[in-house]
Design a protein around this motif. Structure first.
Motif, PDB file in Angstrom:
ATOM      1  N   SER A  99      45.807  35.702  40.853  1.00  0.00           N
ATOM      2  CA  SER A  99      45.308  37.073  40.843  1.00  0.00           C
ATOM      3  C   SER A  99      44.480  37.373  42.082  1.00  0.00           C
ATOM      4  N   LYS A 100      44.330  38.651  42.382  1.00  0.00           N
ATOM      5  CA  LYS A 100      43.480  39.060  43.503  1.00  0.00           C
ATOM      6  C   LYS A 100      42.034  38.629  43.262  1.00  0.00           C
ATOM      7  N   THR A 101      41.603  38.707  42.014  1.00  0.00           N
ATOM      8  CA  THR A 101      40.228  38.305  41.689  1.00  0.00           C
ATOM      9  C   THR A 101      40.004  36.827  41.975  1.00  0.00           C
ATOM     10  N   GLU A 102      40.974  35.988  41.632  1.00  0.00           N
ATOM     11  CA  GLU A 102      40.841  34.557  41.901  1.00  0.00           C
ATOM     12  C   GLU A 102      40.784  34.289  43.400  1.00  0.00           C
ATOM     13  N   GLY A 119      35.922  44.858  47.319  1.00  0.00           N
ATOM     14  CA  GLY A 119      36.756  44.681  46.139  1.00  0.00           C
ATOM     15  C   GLY A 119      38.082  44.022  46.464  1.00  0.00           C
ATOM     16  N   PRO A 120      38.993  43.997  45.493  1.00  0.00           N
ATOM     17  CA  PRO A 120      40.291  43.340  45.657  1.00  0.00           C
ATOM     18  C   PRO A 120      41.151  43.920  46.778  1.00  0.00           C
ATOM     19  N   ASP A 125      37.403  35.244  44.643  1.00  0.00           N
ATOM     20  CA  ASP A 125      36.371  34.276  44.251  1.00  0.00           C
ATOM     21  C   ASP A 125      36.419  33.017  45.099  1.00  0.00           C
TER      22      ASP A 125
END
Length: 225
Positions: A170-173, A186-187, A176
């Motif tokens: 994911s973009k979030t991973e 943000g992403p 991070d």
């Protein structure tokens, strides 16, 4: 690669942060045992650099508690004490490796590479996927033998995707693992870097190395499956 450094000596912590970030690592810092324990629990890291002599909980106690709680992130312990019994206590508390101060920075990096190779799952010395070869030691990337000119952030994103090849990331991973905690974007920044990577990896039309999985993230297929 995301690293947690638990070190109470400010000069040492700053030196480690500067050096590791120059090598493409994302670095989180804690200056005491309690904060180090909390950050290790709350955020996924690829490796932890843990000093022994810390305020509050010492490194042995932090390491032991993490292992008792089932957190198996590779741990490299740092200490000014270079006695056999100190080595034994560190390893018996659950550490994976031990390095005495003062140490050579290239040796520290070699220890980190070795730890991440034998961490959770297969960690080869050189990463490969879809004709790509990425050497984490030199931070160099080639495709079909041709060197690619990538920024350190692009290498970090690509490295994480290759390490997770065959899995949707994911973009979030990616955010991070490849950007530090102080980054307040943000992403969308991930989309920008993936777009730039694709232009460099796929200069001609064809099936992209980095696939988009709509609504989920990005994927580099596992060509060995």
């Amino acid at each position: 690669m995301r690293v947690l450094v638990v070190e109470d000596e400010r000069a040492m912590a700053e030196s480690l942060t500067w050096g590791l970030e120059a090598e493409g690592y994302v670095v989180d810092i804690a200056d005491n045992g309690e904060d180090g324990l909390w950050k290790a629990r709350e955020t996924a890291h690829d490796v932890i650099i843990l000093d022994v002599m810390l305020p509050g909980l010492n490194g042995y106690q932090v390491c032991k508690q993490l292992r008792e709680q089932g957190l198996w992130t590779p741990i490299l312990m740092l200490t000014a004490m270079d006695e056999d019994l100190d080595h034994a206590e560190g390893l018996d508390s659950g550490a994976d490796d031990y390095l005495a101060k003062p140490f050579s920075y290239p040796v520290l990096l070699a220890h980190l590479r070795a730890l991440t190779r034998r961490g959770l799952g297969a960690r080869p010395a050189v990463l490969t996927a879809a004709g790509l070869t990425l050497d984490p030691a030199s931070r160099t990337v080639t495709r079909n033998g041709v060197p690619l000119d990538l920024t350190s952030r692009e290498v970090a994103v690509l490295e994480h995707l290759i390490r997770r090849k065959g899995q949707v990331v994911s973009k979030t991973e990616l955010l991070d693992h490849c950007w530090d905690a102080a980054f307040d974007g943000g992403p969308a920044v991930v989309e920008v870097h993936v777009h730039r990577l694709r232009r460099k990896l796929d200069p001609t039309a064809g099936v992209p190395v980095i696939r988009t999985v709509r609504g989920q993230g990005y994927l580099i297929p596992d060509d060995t499956a």
